[in-house]
Write a protein that holds these residues in place. Structure first.
Motif, PDB file in Angstrom:
ATOM      1  N   PRO A 109      18.587 -40.631  32.455  1.00  0.00           N
ATOM      2  CA  PRO A 109      18.484 -39.234  32.888  1.00  0.00           C
ATOM      3  C   PRO A 109      17.049 -38.726  32.855  1.00  0.00           C
ATOM      4  CG  PRO A 109      19.447 -39.376  30.693  1.00  0.00           C
ATOM      5  CD  PRO A 109      19.296 -40.777  31.209  1.00  0.00           C
ATOM      6  N   ALA A 118      13.470 -34.238  29.418  1.00  0.00           N
ATOM      7  CA  ALA A 118      13.378 -32.791  29.275  1.00  0.00           C
ATOM      8  C   ALA A 118      11.925 -32.350  29.394  1.00  0.00           C
ATOM      9  CB  ALA A 118      13.951 -32.379  27.923  1.00  0.00           C
ATOM     10  N   HIS A 158      11.215 -30.382  23.956  1.00  0.00           N
ATOM     11  CA  HIS A 158      12.124 -31.434  24.411  1.00  0.00           C
ATOM     12  C   HIS A 158      12.306 -32.552  23.382  1.00  0.00           C
ATOM     13  CE1 HIS A 158       8.385 -33.528  25.432  1.00  0.00           C
ATOM     14  NE2 HIS A 158       9.111 -34.620  25.437  1.00  0.00           N
ATOM     15  N   GLU A 218      23.263 -32.207  28.841  1.00  0.00           N
ATOM     16  CA  GLU A 218      22.307 -32.818  29.756  1.00  0.00           C
ATOM     17  C   GLU A 218      22.381 -32.135  31.116  1.00  0.00           C
ATOM     18  OE1 GLU A 218      22.196 -37.120  31.672  1.00  0.00           O
ATOM     19  OE2 GLU A 218      21.923 -37.153  29.493  1.00  0.00           O
ATOM     20  N   THR A 245      14.800 -29.331  32.105  1.00  0.00           N
ATOM     21  CA  THR A 245      15.866 -30.336  32.137  1.00  0.00           C
ATOM     22  C   THR A 245      16.010 -30.981  30.776  1.00  0.00           C
ATOM     23  OG1 THR A 245      15.308 -30.791  34.437  1.00  0.00           O
ATOM     24  CG2 THR A 245      16.652 -32.426  33.309  1.00  0.00           C
ATOM     25  N   VAL A 246      17.243 -31.120  30.366  1.00  0.00           N
ATOM     26  CA  VAL A 246      17.557 -31.816  29.111  1.00  0.00           C
ATOM     27  C   VAL A 246      18.139 -33.158  29.470  1.00  0.00           C
ATOM     28  CG1 VAL A 246      19.013 -31.776  27.053  1.00  0.00           C
ATOM     29  CG2 VAL A 246      17.988 -29.681  27.888  1.00  0.00           C
TER      30      VAL A 246
END
Length: 126
Positions: A28, A31, A49, A99, A125-126
């Protein structure tokens, strides 16, 4: 037909490289972090993050407290972190953020009134 010797040696390397590329592309997005400010610079806020902390700092002695809001993409509030004193220290919280993309904004707030003078909304973004 027998497999040539050079193919037998290169096949594991090729498969390993393909798996590594697949693993990297499936990871993904990382962050993001950043300091942001309220309109008028009475408050600052930060998303870290590394440890997932949301930090609020009251940076002006004006009778208002800092209010940092983490929002869902639809604009609904997930959590608010406040800091009431311009004393060189800040307040923080580690909310459970799933997420994906979120928004953050930094405002000032008088007592329990609605936050005002909010700075720009930023996505992370996580």
């Amino acid at each position: 037909m027998p497999v040539p010797h050079f193919i037998k040696r290169s096949l594991p390397v090729a498969l390993g490289s393909a798996l590594a590329v697949a693993a990297i592309s499936a990871t993904p997005a990382s962050a993001s972090s950043g300091w942001w400010y309220s309109s008028g610079n009475g408050a600052s806020g930060y998303y870290n993050h590394v440890n997932g902390r949301v930090t609020a700092c009251d940076i002006k002695t004006d009778g208002y407290k800092a209010a940092v809001q983490v929002l869902r993409m639809d604009g609904s509030v997930i959590t608010t972190v406040t800091d009431s004193y311009n004393n060189g220290s800040c307040s923080w919280r580690t909310p459970t953020l799933f997420e994906g993309r979120h928004k953050i904004r930094v405002c000032i707030q008088k007592s329990s009134a609605r936050p005002v003078n909010c700075g720009a909304v930023h996505e992370f973004t996580v």
